[in-house]
Design a protein around this motif. Structure first.
Motif, PDB file in Angstrom:
ATOM      1  N   TYR A 133      16.479  54.844  85.745  1.00 35.59           N
ATOM      2  CA  TYR A 133      16.739  55.416  87.061  1.00 35.59           C
ATOM      3  C   TYR A 133      17.447  54.396  87.946  1.00 35.59           C
ATOM      4  N   LEU A 134      18.336  54.878  88.776  1.00 36.22           N
ATOM      5  CA  LEU A 134      19.123  54.005  89.644  1.00 36.22           C
ATOM      6  C   LEU A 134      18.248  53.109  90.504  1.00 36.22           C
ATOM      7  N   ARG A 135      17.075  53.597  90.893  1.00 36.71           N
ATOM      8  CA  ARG A 135      16.193  52.792  91.734  1.00 36.71           C
ATOM      9  C   ARG A 135      15.731  51.510  91.032  1.00 36.71           C
ATOM     10  N   ASN A 136      15.844  51.475  89.690  1.00 37.55           N
ATOM     11  CA  ASN A 136      15.412  50.298  88.935  1.00 37.55           C
ATOM     12  C   ASN A 136      16.553  49.325  88.634  1.00 37.55           C
ATOM     13  N   TRP A 137      17.779  49.687  89.001  1.00 35.13           N
ATOM     14  CA  TRP A 137      18.940  48.953  88.526  1.00 35.13           C
ATOM     15  C   TRP A 137      18.941  47.493  88.977  1.00 35.13           C
ATOM     16  N   ASN A 138      18.621  47.218  90.221  1.00 36.68           N
ATOM     17  CA  ASN A 138      18.655  45.832  90.701  1.00 36.68           C
ATOM     18  C   ASN A 138      17.725  44.933  89.889  1.00 36.68           C
ATOM     19  N   ALA A 139      16.520  45.413  89.628  1.00 39.23           N
ATOM     20  CA  ALA A 139      15.561  44.616  88.852  1.00 39.23           C
ATOM     21  C   ALA A 139      16.027  44.460  87.404  1.00 39.23           C
ATOM     22  N   ILE A 140      16.545  45.547  86.814  1.00 43.25           N
ATOM     23  CA  ILE A 140      17.009  45.488  85.430  1.00 43.25           C
ATOM     24  C   ILE A 140      18.214  44.564  85.307  1.00 43.25           C
ATOM     25  N   GLN A 141      19.119  44.639  86.283  1.00 42.70           N
ATOM     26  CA  GLN A 141      20.309  43.802  86.259  1.00 42.70           C
ATOM     27  C   GLN A 141      19.948  42.323  86.339  1.00 42.70           C
ATOM     28  N   SER A 142      18.844  42.026  87.017  1.00 41.62           N
ATOM     29  CA  SER A 142      18.418  40.633  87.168  1.00 41.62           C
ATOM     30  C   SER A 142      17.612  40.131  85.980  1.00 41.62           C
ATOM     31  N   HIS A 143      16.699  40.978  85.466  1.00 41.01           N
ATOM     32  CA  HIS A 143      15.729  40.504  84.484  1.00 41.01           C
ATOM     33  C   HIS A 143      15.890  41.104  83.089  1.00 41.01           C
ATOM     34  N   GLY A 144      16.581  42.224  82.973  1.00 41.71           N
ATOM     35  CA  GLY A 144      16.740  42.884  81.687  1.00 41.71           C
ATOM     36  C   GLY A 144      15.833  44.095  81.543  1.00 41.71           C
ATOM     37  N   LEU A 145      15.939  44.742  80.408  1.00 42.03           N
ATOM     38  CA  LEU A 145      15.071  45.880  80.090  1.00 42.03           C
ATOM     39  C   LEU A 145      13.762  45.359  79.512  1.00 42.03           C
ATOM     40  N   SER A 146      12.661  45.884  80.005  1.00 38.43           N
ATOM     41  CA  SER A 146      11.341  45.426  79.566  1.00 38.43           C
ATOM     42  C   SER A 146      10.607  46.537  78.842  1.00 38.43           C
ATOM     43  N   ARG A 147       9.833  46.148  77.828  1.00 35.69           N
ATOM     44  CA  ARG A 147       9.013  47.151  77.147  1.00 35.69           C
ATOM     45  C   ARG A 147       7.772  47.508  77.962  1.00 35.69           C
TER      46      ARG A 147
END
Length: 230
Positions: A133-147
């Motif tokens: 979801y777009l709301r998660n993009w900033n965190a994902i862009q910084s840290h990556g995809l997490s399980r």
């Protein structure tokens, strides 16, 4: 219009929502209950799960939340689930019918039916996409995809509706992150096919697919737009 009418409208709105909840498809409700028990809560409800993720159907149906259901109900949900989330088969030794979730576990499953993907595999996916979801993009862009609290990160071999893609991404996702699977494999991150053709990975030693493996971020809302990766 009197001042009391808006209140009645709100009441009708609440009533309609409650009615919709009450008439939810019984198979959808059963599938959600199965999803919780088979992916997350088997021990919590007192079920013994085998190392390959199966529980016995008769044990499942003895639980209070499933007593109103039959083997035929379970078979129908397994066979008609559009994402092929479940598998049901006889136990190879006892013949007792058993059921499992094909992927999505937060509880450890040692011998889930997974096929390793290698760079030289004949069926190595050309595309690996994680829906979020777009709301998660900033965190994902910084840290990556997490399980997160699950055993694997889920990816699909394409966007929903492309070819044989049936699972691996929720329908309401509004962001697709494309992963350079070949490079991640070369760098030692393992990937697997699940029984229902979802691409699974535990990520790196920290449970992540780092941002350096992102090849594209696509906003799925109309109009579809590529987002900057850096």
């Amino acid at each position: 219009m009197s001042q009391g009418e808006p209140g009645r409208g709100r009441s009708r709105g609440r009533g309609m929502r409650q009615h919709r909840n009450q008439v939810q498809d019984p198979d959808v409700k059963l599938s959600k209950a199965l999803s919780f028990v088979l992916r997350h809560g088997a021990a919590e409800v007192g079920l013994n799960m085998s190392p390959d993720g199966f529980v016995f159907v008769d044990d499942l149906l003895s639980l209070p939340r499933f007593r109103c259901h039959s083997i035929e109900d379970l078979q129908r949900v397994v066979e008609t689930n559009d994402k092929q989330r479940y598998a049901m088969c006889p136990h190879p030794d006892s013949g007792r019918l058993q059921i499992r979730a094909n992927q999505g576990h937060s509880i450890p499953v040692e011998h889930l039916e997974l096929t390793p993907i290698h760079t030289s595999s004949e069926d190595v996916p050309v595309t690996a996409v994680h829906g979020t979801y777009l709301r998660n993009w900033n965190a994902i862009q910084s840290h990556g995809l997490s399980r997160m609290n699950r055993t694997h990160i889920h990816l699909a071999p394409g966007l929903p509706g492309q070819g044989q893609v049936v699972s691996g991404m929720r329908k309401d996702c509004d962001l697709a992150i494309f992963v350079d699977l070949q490079q991640a494999l070369k760098d030692g991150i393992p990937f697997f096919w699940s029984a229902n053709r979802v691409i699974l990975t535990p990520g790196n030693s920290e449970g992540l697919i780092p941002p350096l493996y992102f090849s594209r971020a696509l906003q799925l809302k109309h109009p579809r737009t590529d987002l900057p990766l850096n």
